[in-house]
Write a protein that holds these residues in place. Structure first.
Motif, mmCIF file in Angstrom:
data_model
loop_
_atom_site.group_PDB
_atom_site.id
_atom_site.type_symbol
_atom_site.label_atom_id
_atom_site.label_comp_id
_atom_site.label_asym_id
_atom_site.label_seq_id
_atom_site.Cartn_x
_atom_site.Cartn_y
_atom_site.Cartn_z
ATOM 1 N N GLN A 17 49.165 -74.465 -22.289
ATOM 2 C CA GLN A 17 48.488 -75.356 -23.236
ATOM 3 C C GLN A 17 47.072 -75.681 -22.802
ATOM 4 O O GLN A 17 46.174 -75.758 -23.619
ATOM 5 N N SER A 54 52.303 -61.449 -18.692
ATOM 6 C CA SER A 54 52.841 -62.816 -18.646
ATOM 7 C C SER A 54 54.198 -62.853 -19.332
ATOM 8 O O SER A 54 54.336 -62.390 -20.469
ATOM 9 N N CYS A 61 59.725 -74.159 -17.975
ATOM 10 C CA CYS A 61 59.781 -72.748 -18.347
ATOM 11 C C CYS A 61 60.603 -71.974 -17.327
ATOM 12 O O CYS A 61 60.372 -72.081 -16.127
ATOM 13 N N ARG A 69 57.667 -64.414 -21.144
ATOM 14 C CA ARG A 69 57.990 -65.457 -22.124
ATOM 15 C C ARG A 69 59.019 -66.396 -21.500
ATOM 16 O O ARG A 69 59.916 -65.955 -20.789
ATOM 17 N N CYS A 70 58.886 -67.649 -21.818
ATOM 18 C CA CYS A 70 59.851 -68.636 -21.321
ATOM 19 C C CYS A 70 61.165 -68.507 -22.067
ATOM 20 O O CYS A 70 61.192 -68.219 -23.262
ATOM 21 N N ARG A 109 56.477 -78.470 -16.272
ATOM 22 C CA ARG A 109 55.448 -78.632 -17.308
ATOM 23 C C ARG A 109 54.051 -78.630 -16.690
ATOM 24 O O ARG A 109 53.102 -78.141 -17.270
ATOM 25 N N LEU A 158 53.485 -67.002 -20.652
ATOM 26 C CA LEU A 158 52.757 -67.199 -21.912
ATOM 27 C C LEU A 158 52.880 -68.652 -22.358
ATOM 28 O O LEU A 158 53.863 -69.320 -22.026
ATOM 29 N N GLY A 159 51.909 -69.128 -23.097
ATOM 30 C CA GLY A 159 52.007 -70.449 -23.701
ATOM 31 C C GLY A 159 51.319 -71.568 -22.957
ATOM 32 O O GLY A 159 51.575 -72.740 -23.251
ATOM 33 N N LEU A 189 51.936 -76.551 -19.217
ATOM 34 C CA LEU A 189 52.773 -75.762 -20.124
ATOM 35 C C LEU A 189 53.397 -76.703 -21.149
ATOM 36 O O LEU A 189 53.432 -77.922 -20.933
ATOM 37 N N PRO A 190 53.935 -76.184 -22.251
ATOM 38 C CA PRO A 190 54.552 -77.055 -23.257
ATOM 39 C C PRO A 190 55.773 -77.807 -22.741
ATOM 40 O O PRO A 190 56.125 -78.860 -23.244
#
Length: 146
Positions: A50, A142, A68, A144-145, A85, A47-48, A64-65
């Motif tokens: 960007q 998906s 992860c 979560r990190c 990332r 998830l997440g 990704l932000p």
């Protein structure tokens, strides 16, 4: 002259409708949708996300932000994944080759992926010197990190 103007106006209206429909479709498509369109489970990516870019020829780039880490549990055994990332690969129906930015911890070593492929209800992850298989259901959602 009036007929030509009407024809040009009609063409302009149709072109703007087609452009608007295409823009809405593109905006509504996520990278998770892309995975599913290529017969791969959405949970291959955490998830997440960007942003992503899907280039002609199947080159896929995902941002990704940040780094992860997450676990996938299969038959009581946990597998630790690490995503950088920036993650990329070449996506085709049922597979992603030339994967970069993703590693799987095997014992004490972090091994990079060469390829991820789907074979029926299994996901096969080709590592540097071996292949690790998982049920597709392990990637249904998906993660979560951490």
């Amino acid at each position: 002259m009036g007929k030509q103007q009407n024809l040009l106006l009609a063409i302009a209206v149709v072109a703007s409708i087609v452009h608007a429909a295409t823009s809405q479709t593109d905006a509504a498509t996520t990278v998770y949708d892309v995975l599913q369109q290529y017969n791969l489970p959405r949970g291959l990516l955490p998830l997440g996300v960007q942003s992503y870019a899907l280039h002609p020829g199947g080159a896929l780039e995902v941002t990704l932000p940040g780094e992860c880490n997450f676990f996938v549990t299969v038959a009581g055994k946990q597998f630790k994944f690490r995503y950088d990332r920036s993650v990329s690969g070449i996506i085709k129906s049922g597979s992603i080759s030339r994967v970069s930015g993703v590693r799987l911890q095997v014992e004490f070593a972090w091994l990079g992926f060469n390829q991820v492929s789907r074979a029926g209800n299994e996901i096969n992850i080709q590592l540097e010197k071996s292949t690790q298989s998982f049920p597709v259901s392990a990637f249904a959602q998906s993660p979560r990190c951490n």
